[in-house]
Design a protein around this motif. Sequence first.
Motif, mmCIF file in Angstrom:
data_model
loop_
_atom_site.group_PDB
_atom_site.id
_atom_site.type_symbol
_atom_site.label_atom_id
_atom_site.label_comp_id
_atom_site.label_asym_id
_atom_site.label_seq_id
_atom_site.Cartn_x
_atom_site.Cartn_y
_atom_site.Cartn_z
ATOM 1 N N GLU A 208 0.842 -1.203 0.000
ATOM 2 C CA GLU A 208 0.000 0.000 0.000
ATOM 3 C C GLU A 208 0.874 1.249 0.000
ATOM 4 O OE1 GLU A 208 -3.843 -1.158 2.744
ATOM 5 O OE2 GLU A 208 -1.881 -1.067 3.699
ATOM 6 N N PHE A 209 1.934 1.188 0.829
ATOM 7 C CA PHE A 209 2.815 2.346 0.932
ATOM 8 C C PHE A 209 3.487 2.643 -0.400
ATOM 9 C CE2 PHE A 209 6.907 4.348 1.599
ATOM 10 C CZ PHE A 209 6.484 5.528 2.192
ATOM 11 N N VAL A 210 4.030 1.608 -1.007
ATOM 12 C CA VAL A 210 4.753 1.797 -2.273
ATOM 13 C C VAL A 210 3.824 2.355 -3.353
ATOM 14 C CG1 VAL A 210 5.905 0.574 -4.167
ATOM 15 C CG2 VAL A 210 6.636 0.186 -1.813
ATOM 16 N N LYS A 211 2.607 1.891 -3.363
ATOM 17 C CA LYS A 211 1.630 2.378 -4.340
ATOM 18 C C LYS A 211 1.388 3.890 -4.128
ATOM 19 C CE LYS A 211 -2.923 1.316 -6.100
ATOM 20 N NZ LYS A 211 -4.236 0.878 -5.652
ATOM 21 N N MET A 212 1.201 4.256 -2.874
ATOM 22 C CA MET A 212 0.969 5.660 -2.551
ATOM 23 C C MET A 212 2.197 6.497 -2.935
ATOM 24 S SD MET A 212 1.689 8.157 -0.145
ATOM 25 C CE MET A 212 2.231 7.312 1.325
#
Length: 249
Positions: A119-123
């Motif tokens: 999720e973090f990497v996507k954001m």
Amino acid sequence: MLEIKNLHAEVEGKSILKGINLTINKGEVHAIMGPNGSGKSTLANVLAGRDDYEVTEGSIFFDGKDISELEPEERAGEGIFLAFQYPVEIPGVTNTTFLKEALNAQRKYRGEEELDGMEFVKMLRGKTKELGIKDDMLKRAVNVGFSGGEKKRNDILQMAVLNPKLAVLDETDSGLDIDALRIVADGVNKLRSENNAILVITHYQRLLNYIVPDQVHVLAHGEIRRSGGKELALELEEKGYADYSGEAA
Ligand code: ADP
Ligand code: MG
Ligand code: MG
């Protein structure tokens, strides 16, 4: 959003801020200008809650809550971001790791679930794309060997990822070339929204050619001596700070 009332603060026993009153509403950009040594950085540090800066009188309300006794991390959790608070190099810690930990610490403080790696990497990808930041900057150790411009870009990226309610940008008085100014200004303008507020602190008017403020305040001798619209910055550029050189009566 931010309401500062009669704020007095000292550094190492020396009185620096002498009764600051300042209200910043959601969606507004305010600029604080003033001569060297007038207390601009002190105000930024007091807002961030740094240890060496002691509030001796007055109050700081943020979103209706008195934050003047909160620790810096708690204030970050409340949504206050001091840009250029992390220009420090952190060898051995990649930018991605640093940003993820900083964001999750804030989410935890707010009682929100932490983001997992995916999720973090996507954001993060979304933010770097929006700001035109190359991915290789994410894999590098925080600010290690970064050029001045890269450090500025990284500050803006930190701000984008942490998505603060109030961002305080304390521009150093030297070493900001036009390219660095543009990086900061473009980033701020992209992140500017109805849901946040930005306080830009600068010695120089030229930054405000790119970041157009709703209000400009002149800080001199630890007091806000004058407030006005964006045209006040132009007047200061023309006349300098001579009118504000005297101590208050
Ligand atoms: P500005 O950012 O407007 O140039 P500062 O807030 O940095 O002004 O400084 C205001 C005054 O406070 C100066 O006289 C400065 O020497 C003093 N000051 C600021 N920080 C410290 C500190 N950590 N220790 C001692 N004096 C400080
Ligand atoms: Mg200074
Ligand atoms: Mg300063």
